[in-house]
Design a protein around this motif. Sequence first.
Motif, PDB file in Angstrom:
ATOM      1  N   TYR A   9      -6.629   1.180   4.259  1.00  0.00           N
ATOM      2  CA  TYR A   9      -5.990   0.235   3.327  1.00  0.00           C
ATOM      3  C   TYR A   9      -6.785  -1.063   3.360  1.00  0.00           C
ATOM      4  N   ARG A  10      -6.496  -1.947   2.370  1.00  0.00           N
ATOM      5  CA  ARG A  10      -7.101  -3.285   2.404  1.00  0.00           C
ATOM      6  C   ARG A  10      -6.071  -4.391   2.591  1.00  0.00           C
ATOM      7  N   SER A  11      -4.913  -4.281   1.928  1.00  0.00           N
ATOM      8  CA  SER A  11      -3.963  -5.406   1.998  1.00  0.00           C
ATOM      9  C   SER A  11      -2.853  -5.125   3.014  1.00  0.00           C
ATOM     10  N   ILE A  60     -13.064  11.240   1.051  1.00  0.00           N
ATOM     11  CA  ILE A  60     -13.679   9.957   0.685  1.00  0.00           C
ATOM     12  C   ILE A  60     -13.277   9.692  -0.765  1.00  0.00           C
ATOM     13  N   ASN A  61     -12.235   8.871  -0.910  1.00  0.00           N
ATOM     14  CA  ASN A  61     -11.542   8.739  -2.199  1.00  0.00           C
ATOM     15  C   ASN A  61     -11.739   7.378  -2.869  1.00  0.00           C
ATOM     16  N   ALA A  62     -11.939   6.315  -2.090  1.00  0.00           N
ATOM     17  CA  ALA A  62     -11.984   4.957  -2.660  1.00  0.00           C
ATOM     18  C   ALA A  62     -13.007   4.895  -3.783  1.00  0.00           C
ATOM     19  N   LEU A 114     -21.916   3.393 -16.328  1.00  0.00           N
ATOM     20  CA  LEU A 114     -22.123   2.946 -14.945  1.00  0.00           C
ATOM     21  C   LEU A 114     -21.323   3.829 -13.983  1.00  0.00           C
ATOM     22  N   TYR A 115     -20.069   4.105 -14.345  1.00  0.00           N
ATOM     23  CA  TYR A 115     -19.230   4.989 -13.526  1.00  0.00           C
ATOM     24  C   TYR A 115     -19.851   6.382 -13.466  1.00  0.00           C
ATOM     25  N   ARG A 116     -20.283   6.904 -14.614  1.00  0.00           N
ATOM     26  CA  ARG A 116     -20.890   8.246 -14.641  1.00  0.00           C
ATOM     27  C   ARG A 116     -22.092   8.307 -13.692  1.00  0.00           C
ATOM     28  N   ALA A 141      -6.415   4.775   0.647  1.00  0.00           N
ATOM     29  CA  ALA A 141      -5.123   5.474   0.568  1.00  0.00           C
ATOM     30  C   ALA A 141      -3.990   4.568   0.088  1.00  0.00           C
ATOM     31  N   SER A 142      -4.317   3.413  -0.478  1.00  0.00           N
ATOM     32  CA  SER A 142      -3.263   2.437  -0.809  1.00  0.00           C
ATOM     33  C   SER A 142      -2.439   2.821  -2.027  1.00  0.00           C
ATOM     34  N   ARG A 143      -3.035   3.597  -2.941  1.00  0.00           N
ATOM     35  CA  ARG A 143      -2.330   3.929  -4.198  1.00  0.00           C
ATOM     36  C   ARG A 143      -3.026   5.131  -4.834  1.00  0.00           C
ATOM     37  N   GLY A 144      -2.469   5.576  -5.950  1.00  0.00           N
ATOM     38  CA  GLY A 144      -3.109   6.640  -6.725  1.00  0.00           C
ATOM     39  C   GLY A 144      -3.327   7.910  -5.916  1.00  0.00           C
ATOM     40  N   LEU A 145      -4.474   8.523  -6.099  1.00  0.00           N
ATOM     41  CA  LEU A 145      -4.751   9.815  -5.467  1.00  0.00           C
ATOM     42  C   LEU A 145      -4.795   9.708  -3.946  1.00  0.00           C
ATOM     43  N   GLY A 146      -5.334   8.607  -3.431  1.00  0.00           N
ATOM     44  CA  GLY A 146      -5.444   8.462  -1.977  1.00  0.00           C
ATOM     45  C   GLY A 146      -4.080   8.413  -1.317  1.00  0.00           C
ATOM     46  N   LEU A 203      -9.871  -1.069   6.038  1.00  0.00           N
ATOM     47  CA  LEU A 203     -11.247  -0.796   5.602  1.00  0.00           C
ATOM     48  C   LEU A 203     -11.447  -1.244   4.169  1.00  0.00           C
ATOM     49  N   ASP A 204     -12.243  -2.315   4.016  1.00  0.00           N
ATOM     50  CA  ASP A 204     -12.787  -2.628   2.693  1.00  0.00           C
ATOM     51  C   ASP A 204     -14.185  -2.041   2.710  1.00  0.00           C
ATOM     52  N   VAL A 205     -14.411  -1.033   1.873  1.00  0.00           N
ATOM     53  CA  VAL A 205     -15.692  -0.322   1.973  1.00  0.00           C
ATOM     54  C   VAL A 205     -16.879  -1.203   1.575  1.00  0.00           C
ATOM     55  N   LEU A 206     -16.603  -2.363   0.966  1.00  0.00           N
ATOM     56  CA  LEU A 206     -17.700  -3.273   0.627  1.00  0.00           C
ATOM     57  C   LEU A 206     -18.124  -4.128   1.824  1.00  0.00           C
ATOM     58  N   TRP A 256      -8.064  14.446 -15.127  1.00  0.00           N
ATOM     59  CA  TRP A 256      -7.765  13.116 -15.663  1.00  0.00           C
ATOM     60  C   TRP A 256      -6.328  12.822 -15.245  1.00  0.00           C
ATOM     61  N   VAL A 257      -6.168  11.894 -14.314  1.00  0.00           N
ATOM     62  CA  VAL A 257      -4.910  11.777 -13.573  1.00  0.00           C
ATOM     63  C   VAL A 257      -4.206  10.454 -13.864  1.00  0.00           C
ATOM     64  N   ARG A 258      -2.862  10.522 -13.946  1.00  0.00           N
ATOM     65  CA  ARG A 258      -2.057   9.320 -14.207  1.00  0.00           C
ATOM     66  C   ARG A 258      -1.974   8.446 -12.953  1.00  0.00           C
ATOM     67  N   THR A 259      -2.980   7.552 -12.843  1.00  0.00           N
ATOM     68  CA  THR A 259      -3.015   6.549 -11.765  1.00  0.00           C
ATOM     69  C   THR A 259      -3.388   5.232 -12.434  1.00  0.00           C
ATOM     70  N   ASP A 260      -3.568   4.183 -11.630  1.00  0.00           N
ATOM     71  CA  ASP A 260      -4.035   2.915 -12.218  1.00  0.00           C
ATOM     72  C   ASP A 260      -5.360   3.141 -12.943  1.00  0.00           C
TER      73      ASP A 260
HETATM   74  N1  LIG Z   1      -7.574   8.927 -12.070  1.00  0.00           N
HETATM   75  C1  LIG Z   1      -8.473   9.700 -12.654  1.00  0.00           C
HETATM   76  O1  LIG Z   1      -8.281  10.187 -13.781  1.00  0.00           O
HETATM   77  C2  LIG Z   1      -9.761  10.040 -11.935  1.00  0.00           C
HETATM   78  C3  LIG Z   1     -10.617  10.956 -12.550  1.00  0.00           C
HETATM   79  C4  LIG Z   1     -11.807  11.304 -11.907  1.00  0.00           C
HETATM   80  C5  LIG Z   1     -12.102  10.757 -10.665  1.00  0.00           C
HETATM   81  N2  LIG Z   1     -11.258   9.862 -10.091  1.00  0.00           N
HETATM   82  C6  LIG Z   1     -11.632   9.316  -8.772  1.00  0.00           C
HETATM   83  O2  LIG Z   1     -10.568   9.466  -7.870  1.00  0.00           O
HETATM   84  C7  LIG Z   1     -10.608   8.432  -6.877  1.00  0.00           C
HETATM   85  C8  LIG Z   1      -9.238   7.762  -6.803  1.00  0.00           C
HETATM   86  O3  LIG Z   1      -8.930   7.275  -8.087  1.00  0.00           O
HETATM   87  P1  LIG Z   1      -7.463   6.790  -8.523  1.00  0.00           P
HETATM   88  O4  LIG Z   1      -7.262   7.325  -9.885  1.00  0.00           O
HETATM   89  O5  LIG Z   1      -6.490   7.056  -7.445  1.00  0.00           O
HETATM   90  O6  LIG Z   1      -7.778   5.226  -8.651  1.00  0.00           O
HETATM   91  P2  LIG Z   1      -6.889   3.933  -8.324  1.00  0.00           P
HETATM   92  O7  LIG Z   1      -5.450   4.219  -8.553  1.00  0.00           O
HETATM   93  O8  LIG Z   1      -7.541   2.836  -9.073  1.00  0.00           O
HETATM   94  O9  LIG Z   1      -7.115   3.740  -6.729  1.00  0.00           O
HETATM   95  C9  LIG Z   1      -8.380   3.389  -6.258  1.00  0.00           C
HETATM   96  C10 LIG Z   1      -8.340   3.392  -4.742  1.00  0.00           C
HETATM   97  O10 LIG Z   1      -9.643   3.008  -4.276  1.00  0.00           O
HETATM   98  C11 LIG Z   1      -9.452   1.921  -3.356  1.00  0.00           C
HETATM   99  N3  LIG Z   1     -10.588   1.011  -3.338  1.00  0.00           N
HETATM  100  C12 LIG Z   1     -11.225   0.444  -4.375  1.00  0.00           C
HETATM  101  N4  LIG Z   1     -12.170  -0.408  -3.934  1.00  0.00           N
HETATM  102  C13 LIG Z   1     -12.116  -0.367  -2.574  1.00  0.00           C
HETATM  103  C14 LIG Z   1     -12.806  -1.032  -1.537  1.00  0.00           C
HETATM  104  N5  LIG Z   1     -13.768  -1.936  -1.789  1.00  0.00           N
HETATM  105  N6  LIG Z   1     -12.491  -0.732  -0.263  1.00  0.00           N
HETATM  106  C15 LIG Z   1     -11.512   0.169   0.027  1.00  0.00           C
HETATM  107  N7  LIG Z   1     -10.793   0.806  -0.907  1.00  0.00           N
HETATM  108  C16 LIG Z   1     -11.102   0.539  -2.193  1.00  0.00           C
HETATM  109  C17 LIG Z   1      -8.210   1.207  -3.861  1.00  0.00           C
HETATM  110  O11 LIG Z   1      -7.717   0.348  -2.852  1.00  0.00           O
HETATM  111  P3  LIG Z   1      -6.988  -1.080  -3.227  1.00  0.00           P
HETATM  112  O12 LIG Z   1      -5.573  -0.733  -3.608  1.00  0.00           O
HETATM  113  O13 LIG Z   1      -7.087  -1.863  -1.981  1.00  0.00           O
HETATM  114  O14 LIG Z   1      -7.729  -1.681  -4.378  1.00  0.00           O
HETATM  115  C18 LIG Z   1      -7.325   2.407  -4.163  1.00  0.00           C
HETATM  116  O15 LIG Z   1      -6.770   2.943  -2.991  1.00  0.00           O
HETATM  117  C19 LIG Z   1     -11.715   7.476  -7.315  1.00  0.00           C
HETATM  118  O16 LIG Z   1     -12.889   7.736  -6.577  1.00  0.00           O
HETATM  119  C20 LIG Z   1     -11.913   7.829  -8.782  1.00  0.00           C
HETATM  120  O17 LIG Z   1     -13.222   7.544  -9.231  1.00  0.00           O
HETATM  121  C21 LIG Z   1     -10.084   9.492 -10.690  1.00  0.00           C
END
Ligand SMILES: NC(=O)c1ccc[n+]([C@@H]2O[C@H](COP(=O)([O-])OP(=O)(O)OC[C@H]3O[C@@H](n4cnc5c(N)ncnc54)[C@H](OP(=O)(O)O)[C@@H]3O)[C@@H](O)[C@H]2O)c1
Length: 225
Positions: free
Chosen positions: A32-34, A76-78, A146-148, A9-14, A51-54, A179-183
């Motif tokens: 969160y991680r940091s 479950i978003n990470a 790999l992502y797919r 939940a630190s950024r983006g969609l979460g 929670l670092d999921v790794l 397709w979302v405007r995130t990192d």
């Molecule tokens: N954006 C898109 O267009 C898009 C499209 C399809 C699917 N998705 C999916 O939507 C989800 C969220 O994507 P997003 O766009 O919001 O991406 P993002 O901005 O890159 O954010 C990724 C999130 O995952 C967390 N994360 C990554 N590795 C982690 C770990 N080891 N432990 C805990 N947290 C971890 C990050 O935490 P940290 O800040 O700590 O790194 C961050 O909160 C992902 O599953 C992505 O595959 C996104």
Amino acid sequence: MTSALIVGASRGLGLEFARQYQEAGFQVTATYRSEADRIKLRDLGVQTLKLDVLESGDVNDIAWQLKGEKLDVAVINAGVYGPRNSMTGVAPSLEDFDQVMRTNVLAAMRLIPVVAPLLVPARGSMAFISSRMGSIAEAGASFGMLYRTSKAAVNMMAKLAHVDFNPQGVRVISLHPGWVRTDMGGPNADVSAQESVSGMRRVIEQTSSYPSGCFFDYRGQSLAW
Ligand SMILES: NC(=O)c1ccc[n+]([C@@H]2O[C@H](COP(=O)([O-])OP(=O)(O)OC[C@H]3O[C@@H](n4cnc5c(N)ncnc54)[C@H](OP(=O)(O)O)[C@@H]3O)[C@@H](O)[C@H]2O)c1
């Protein structure tokens, strides 16, 4: 009060899920991680869990910290994207393979047995933030293979979690956020995080329109596995 757990939940969609559920009056637990992200989430007024999921130790810790909690929603978003390699290019490195598959797949496998039982009492919903890129039926290009592949595995896990936990009342769905405007999505993506998450929340909350064991996009359209 209804309760929601947002993993990643630190950024983006979460972060947007945490924000919107908080505004809607849910009791939100956000991971969160940091330390900077813990403070950001705390200032939003949500409960936080590290929670670092790794890290399997972190997953064990949250299992202990969440023991006895009752959840209505778990997201479950990470996730990570990794390299953009296609079938015609070089294969991903072992390090990239491990990072993407462990973050997107192994982590969810570890979290399902921790989180799903907490959804049983309220007959709650577990949503996996997958991707249309994980649809085998719709695969039309191999970039980001790999992502797919990892998201195809996420979809299988969602289906298997449905098979195991839906008989106990838990609804399990897989979601494509657009397709979302995130990192991850970058600045040129089609959809804002606000629009994507409000659409996904509608799908999560309209339990009878969007049944367990299925794959939907943020507009509620059904997707083929
Ligand atoms: N954006 C898109 O267009 C898009 C499209 C399809 C699917 N998705 C999916 O939507 C989800 C969220 O994507 P997003 O766009 O919001 O991406 P993002 O901005 O890159 O954010 C990724 C999130 O995952 C967390 N994360 C990554 N590795 C982690 C770990 N080891 N432990 C805990 N947290 C971890 C990050 O935490 P940290 O800040 O700590 O790194 C961050 O909160 C992902 O599953 C992505 O595959 C996104």
